[in-house]
Structure formats: structure tokens, C-alpha cells
Scaffold this motif. Structure first.
Motif, short mmCIF file in Angstrom:
data_model
loop_
_atom_site.label_atom_id
_atom_site.label_comp_id
_atom_site.label_asym_id
_atom_site.label_seq_id
_atom_site.Cartn_x
_atom_site.Cartn_y
_atom_site.Cartn_z
N GLY A 41 0.77 -1.18 -0.04
CA GLY A 41 0.10 -0.23 0.05
C GLY A 41 0.79 1.30 0.07
N CYS A 42 0.41 2.29 0.31
CA CYS A 42 0.91 3.56 0.61
C CYS A 42 1.98 3.69 1.50
CB CYS A 42 -0.13 4.77 0.54
SG CYS A 42 -1.24 4.93 -0.61
N GLY A 43 2.84 4.49 1.45
CA GLY A 43 4.10 4.77 2.50
C GLY A 43 5.13 4.20 2.29
N ASN A 44 6.18 3.93 3.27
CA ASN A 44 7.40 3.34 3.08
C ASN A 44 7.47 1.93 3.23
OD1 ASN A 44 8.80 5.98 2.63
ND2 ASN A 44 8.67 6.14 4.92
N TRP A 45 8.04 1.14 2.55
CA TRP A 45 7.97 -0.25 2.54
C TRP A 45 9.56 -0.82 2.46
CZ3 TRP A 45 4.05 -2.85 4.33
CH2 TRP A 45 2.80 -2.34 4.30
N THR A 46 9.90 -1.68 3.13
CA THR A 46 11.27 -2.52 2.65
C THR A 46 11.09 -3.54 1.74
OG1 THR A 46 12.22 -1.63 4.87
CG2 THR A 46 13.27 -3.58 3.83
N VAL A 47 11.91 -3.57 0.83
CA VAL A 47 11.70 -4.77 -0.01
C VAL A 47 11.89 -6.10 0.70
CG1 VAL A 47 12.45 -5.74 -2.53
CG2 VAL A 47 12.05 -3.29 -2.15
N SER A 74 14.23 -5.44 -11.39
CA SER A 74 14.73 -5.14 -12.76
C SER A 74 13.62 -4.11 -13.36
CB SER A 74 15.13 -6.08 -13.66
OG SER A 74 16.15 -6.81 -13.21
N SER A 75 12.40 -4.30 -13.28
CA SER A 75 11.28 -3.35 -13.67
C SER A 75 10.28 -3.14 -12.52
CB SER A 75 10.75 -4.25 -14.98
OG SER A 75 10.37 -5.39 -14.56
N VAL A 76 9.38 -2.36 -12.95
CA VAL A 76 8.22 -1.74 -12.15
C VAL A 76 7.35 -1.43 -12.79
CG1 VAL A 76 7.66 0.10 -10.25
CG2 VAL A 76 10.20 -0.68 -10.35
N LYS A 77 5.89 -1.65 -12.29
CA LYS A 77 4.74 -1.19 -12.92
C LYS A 77 3.89 -0.42 -11.83
CE LYS A 77 0.93 -1.26 -15.23
NZ LYS A 77 0.54 -0.45 -16.10
N THR A 78 3.66 0.58 -12.11
CA THR A 78 2.65 1.47 -11.21
C THR A 78 1.34 1.80 -11.79
OG1 THR A 78 3.42 3.59 -12.11
CG2 THR A 78 4.69 2.66 -10.40
N TYR A 79 0.36 1.94 -11.23
CA TYR A 79 -1.00 2.25 -11.40
C TYR A 79 -1.09 3.69 -11.13
CZ TYR A 79 -2.31 -2.04 -13.69
OH TYR A 79 -2.55 -3.23 -14.37
N GLY A 80 -2.15 3.99 -10.45
CA GLY A 80 -2.42 5.61 -9.95
C GLY A 80 -1.42 6.37 -9.21
N ASN A 81 -0.54 5.53 -8.66
CA ASN A 81 0.59 6.16 -7.59
C ASN A 81 1.94 5.93 -8.10
OD1 ASN A 81 -1.45 6.59 -5.81
ND2 ASN A 81 -1.53 4.42 -5.05
N ALA A 82 2.67 7.10 -7.96
CA ALA A 82 3.89 6.92 -8.24
C ALA A 82 4.76 6.50 -6.97
CB ALA A 82 4.50 8.49 -8.20
N VAL A 83 5.83 5.94 -7.29
CA VAL A 83 6.86 5.31 -6.42
C VAL A 83 8.41 5.83 -6.21
CG1 VAL A 83 7.69 3.28 -7.83
CG2 VAL A 83 7.45 3.11 -5.22
N ASP A 84 8.89 5.95 -5.28
CA ASP A 84 10.33 6.49 -5.25
C ASP A 84 10.91 5.12 -4.68
OD1 ASP A 84 10.28 9.41 -5.52
OD2 ASP A 84 9.15 9.32 -3.39
N LEU A 85 11.95 4.97 -5.39
CA LEU A 85 13.04 3.60 -5.09
C LEU A 85 14.01 4.29 -4.32
CD1 LEU A 85 13.04 2.27 -8.81
CD2 LEU A 85 11.09 1.74 -6.83
N VAL A 143 5.63 4.48 -1.76
CA VAL A 143 4.32 4.89 -2.50
C VAL A 143 3.81 5.98 -2.21
CG1 VAL A 143 2.29 3.76 -3.44
CG2 VAL A 143 4.11 2.32 -3.03
N ARG A 144 3.49 6.93 -3.24
CA ARG A 144 2.99 8.23 -3.05
C ARG A 144 1.69 7.99 -3.24
NH1 ARG A 144 6.82 12.69 -6.18
NH2 ARG A 144 9.00 11.83 -5.47
#
Length: 123
Positions: free
Chosen positions: A62-68, A78-89, A121-122
Motif C-alpha cells: 500500500g501507500c507509504g514506506n516499505w522495505t523490499v 529489474s522492472s516496475v509497474k505502477t497504476y495511479g500512484n508514483a513510487v520512489d525507489l 508509494v506516493r
């Protein structure tokens, strides 16, 4: 007369093919499972092990900070898919490694590949 013979031969050939089951369609044909970026559930941010949304996938909860998770870090992102929310890596929070905008499916750059440790996740 020649045309009548052709029609009967063609009709006989079609009847033979149908009788042999060559054109049979399964009664309960299942739709193919989505592949690549399309396998990411709508509304989620998904991290993939392979290029083009392939390989193992982790759905960010969900939203917020997450440790992989460690298993995904071991595989590498190696790749990322987002829908309505941007994400900082991030390499580690708060050190930003990259940014993926909303409604995007993308491969990570050579500098980002296999280095993602955390995401934000923003929302």
C-alpha cells in the motif's frame, strides 16, 4: 458441372475435418493468464525480478514506506509497474535511487537495476 464437383469435394473435406476433431474447440477454454506488466493487480505497485515485468513479482502492500522483502532483494528488482500512484525507489531510506511515475511500466536503468532496498508509494 465442374463447379458442382468442387463444391461437393470441399464440403466433404470440411465434414471430414470436423468429424476428425481437427477444428474442435474445448467447451471450457480458459483465458490465458496475464503476462508481464499486465499481471500486476490494478491499483498496485509491482516490482519484478526480470525486464519487462517478467519473473518473480512483489506487490507493494500500500501507500507509504516499505522495505523490499529479503527474497526479492536476493533476486534483484529489474522492472516496475505502477497504476495511479508514483513510487520512489531507494537504496536505503531516505536515499532515493530513482522515481517511477504513475501509470508506468518500465525497466530500471543500469544504475538502478538490482539495487532497490526500499520503496515509498506516493498516495
Amino acid at each position: 458441372m465442374q463447379e458442382r464437383v468442387r463444391r461437393s469435394v470441399n464440403a466433404a473435406a470440411v465434414a471430414g475435418i470436423l468429424a476428425a476433431g481437427a477444428l474442435a474447440v474445448p467447451a471450457h477454454a480458459e483465458a490465458a493468464a496475464p503476462a508481464g506488466y499486465e499481471s500486476c493487480p490494478y491499483g498496485k505497485v509491482c516490482l519484478f525480478e526480470g525486464w519487462g515485468g517478467t519473473g518473480a513479482r512483489w506487490d507493494v502492500p500500500g501507500c507509504g514506506n516499505w522495505t523490499v522483502p529479503q527474497w526479492m532483494q536476493n533476486l534483484g528488482v529489474s522492472s516496475v509497474k505502477t497504476y495511479g500512484n508514483a513510487v520512489d525507489l531507494s537504496i536505503t531510506i531516505p536515499y532515493t535511487l530513482g522515481y517511477v511515475g504513475p501509470w508506468t511500466g518500465t525497466n530500471l536503468s543500469a544504475q538502478e537495476n538490482d539495487r532497490v532496498f526500499a520503496v515509498h508509494v506516493r498516495c
